[in-house]
Design an enzyme around this catalytic site. Structure first.
Site, PDB file in Angstrom:
ATOM      1  N   GLU A 282      -5.492  -8.626   0.085  1.00 42.79           N
ATOM      2  CA  GLU A 282      -6.305  -8.268   1.252  1.00 42.79           C
ATOM      3  C   GLU A 282      -7.726  -7.972   0.808  1.00 42.79           C
ATOM      4  OE1 GLU A 282      -4.920  -5.107   3.855  1.00 42.79           O
ATOM      5  OE2 GLU A 282      -2.850  -5.756   3.574  1.00 42.79           O
TER       6      GLU A 282
ATOM      7  N   GLU B  48       0.785  -1.218   0.000  1.00 44.66           N
ATOM      8  CA  GLU B  48       0.000   0.000   0.000  1.00 44.66           C
ATOM      9  C   GLU B  48       0.830   1.289   0.000  1.00 44.66           C
ATOM     10  OE1 GLU B  48      -3.179  -0.155   2.848  1.00 44.66           O
ATOM     11  OE2 GLU B  48      -4.037  -1.913   1.887  1.00 44.66           O
TER      12      GLU B  48
HETATM   13  C1  BGC Z   1      -3.635  -2.609   5.555  1.00 46.75           C
HETATM   14  C2  BGC Z   1      -3.816  -3.449   6.801  1.00 46.75           C
HETATM   15  C3  BGC Z   1      -5.004  -2.927   7.580  1.00 46.75           C
HETATM   16  C4  BGC Z   1      -6.238  -3.082   6.739  1.00 46.75           C
HETATM   17  C5  BGC Z   1      -7.526  -2.625   7.394  1.00 46.75           C
HETATM   18  C6  BGC Z   1      -4.923  -2.235   4.878  1.00 46.75           C
HETATM   19  O1  BGC Z   1      -4.907  -0.870   4.591  1.00 46.75           O
HETATM   20  O2  BGC Z   1      -2.708  -3.184   4.681  1.00 46.75           O
HETATM   21  O3  BGC Z   1      -2.619  -3.409   7.507  1.00 46.75           O
HETATM   22  O4  BGC Z   1      -5.143  -3.540   8.805  1.00 46.75           O
HETATM   23  O5  BGC Z   1      -6.099  -2.369   5.544  1.00 46.75           O
HETATM   24  O6  BGC Z   1      -7.468  -1.263   7.669  1.00 46.75           O
END
Ligand code: BGC
Length: 449
Positions: A353, A166
């Protein structure tokens, strides 16, 4: 009930990050990171929380891997804490830190789980920050050195690598919006950092290729979808600028060797000058094997002069939100994947993610997090729509295995399939854990069951 079935080749997984789960912040020679400093700065983190103990996965990784095994995942994405390896960012390797990751990776392999390693998930050694952090080009060199050591050390053991997680958050969220460490409010600084991150990514890829490391390498930008309020040109353009800040700004350099001209003009009009040096493009514009996409939310947006950075006003239409206040917008996931596919030549994609914050607690030994299951169903259905539309999806990793230290939100916001009691560190599998296990076993799911 419709059955959503995935191609056999899709790999399933979960993702975490070092500072959010490891704890053991001062053990075995680990150096301080910018998050240790930030979480000790009054007012920066909800309830004054910090990652000193977090989920204590540093000591409990075997228990955590056992839960991953029972979940049936193929891939575990974790990050290496740079200051555990190089407590001051460069110099001598800290063997104890290295041993931890060897043990972790060996244990994963022994359980037939493939490690996917992120080199940088935000815990910059504080010593480097003291010398200017990512604004200082020396940090690029330090990162390349750290990456090289990790490639050599884990060659053949770790076969999937992500350079940087990110970059938008590291640059703009942390140095312009100021919500994350180190908490600056400076658009010029943030934009310079965004460029340095791209160079750092490229330097690591260069090392990876020149050393002939086995496996694949990519990087993981996050994005938000902005749906234009109307088909007016001004609404469409405002949304495109908003998305380009996440997508084209961080991907065109890698895939096309340039920044999107229309955003360059916007930045220049705000007095920002790009700090590009000779040779930067050769580093940045190199073939990578995949992109990792982190997707959580989307919004409807329209043109409004003076709104935010790009004359873009987000309209809150009272869509349902998760407990962190983010819109649930699965159709944006589908659209974003199609956009990436058409713009970047059907690049292989891992969803590195995707997940939801719901703060359900333990009741009689169970956690009934039905909303998380619904969120996963909606987003996995979007994923299937994307696959059926020709998007080259290789795998999907949900965020996250465990409730953990949610950055500026501290322990207040829970994203895990497994509940953590932060007093006792007891782990309790949530209903979503059992749902995901079944989904993996059947390689699909019946909507609503
Ligand atoms: C990040 C994580 C974070 C998740 C939820 C992403 O921006 O990579 O580290 O916990 O989102 O906010």
């Amino acid at each position: 009930m419709a059955f959503i079935e995935f191609p056999k080749e899709i790999k399933w997984g979960v993702a975490t990050a070092s500072y959010q789960i490891e704890g053991a912040a001062f053990e075995d020679g680990r150096g301080a990171s910018i998050w240790d400093t930030f979480s000790r700065t009054p007012g920066k983190i909800k309830n004054g929380d910090n990652g000193d103990i977090a989920c204590d996965s540093y000591h409990r990784y075997e228990e955590d891997i056992q839960m991953m095994k029972e979940l049936g995942i193929d891939i575990y994405r974790f990050s290496i804490s740079w200051p555990r390896i190089f407590p001051t960012g460069t110099g001598e390797v800290n063997q104890a830190g290295l041993n931890y990751y060897h043990n972790l990776v060996d244990c994963l392999r022994a359980n037939q789980i493939e490690p996917m390693c992120t080199l940088y998930h935000w815990d910059l050694p504080q010593v480097l920050q003291d010398q200017g952090g990512w604004a200082n080009r020396e940090t690029i060199e330090a990162f390349a050195h750290y990456a090289e050591q990790m490639f050599r050390e884990f060659n053949g053991k770790i076969t999937k690598w992500i350079t940087i997680n990110e970059p938008w958050c590291i640059s703009f969220l942390s140095n312009f919006i100021g919500e994350h460490a180190p908490g600056n409010h400076d658009l010029q600084l943030a934009t310079t950092i965004s460029h340095h991150l791209l160079v750092a990514h490229g330097r690591a890829v260069t090392k990876f290729r020149s050393l002939g490391i086995k496996g694949i390498i990519g990087y993981a930008p996050n994005l938000e979808w902005f749906e234009p309020f109307s088909n007016k040109k001004e609404d469409i353009e405002a949304c495109n600028r908003g998305m380009a800040w996440f997508i084209e700004w961080f991907m065109d350099p890698v895939f096309k060797g340039s920044y999107p001209e229309f955003l360059v003009e916007w930045f220049e009009n705000k007095g920002v000058s790009l700090q590009i040096e000779d040779g930067d493009w050769d580093q940045i514009n190199q073939t990578i094997d995949f992109i990792g996409i982190n997707y959580y939310t989307g919004s409807v947006g329209r043109y409004k002069q003076g709104a935010e950075l790009f004359d873009l006003e987000k309209i809150d239409i009272h869509y349902e939100k998760t407990d962190i206040g983010w819109n649930i917008y699965p159709q944006g996931f589908y659209k974003a994947l199609k956009k990436l596919t058409s713009q970047y030549n059907r690049i292989p994609i891992y969803i590195t993610e995707n997940g939801a914050c719901y703060n359900d607690g333990v009741l009689h030994g169970r956690v009934h997090d039905i909303n998380r299951i619904k969120y996963l169903e909606q987003h996995l259905t979007s994923l299937k729509r994307a696959i059926d539309s020709g998007v080259n999806i290789k795998g999907y990793l949900t965020w996250s295995l465990l409730d953990n230290f949610e950055w500026a939100e501290g322990y207040d916001k829970r994203f895990g399939l497994v509940h953590i009691d932060f007093q006792t560190l007891r782990r309790t599998k949530k209903d979503s854990y059992f749902w995901y296990e079944k989904m993996i076993r059947h390689n699909g799911f019946h909507i609503g069951q």
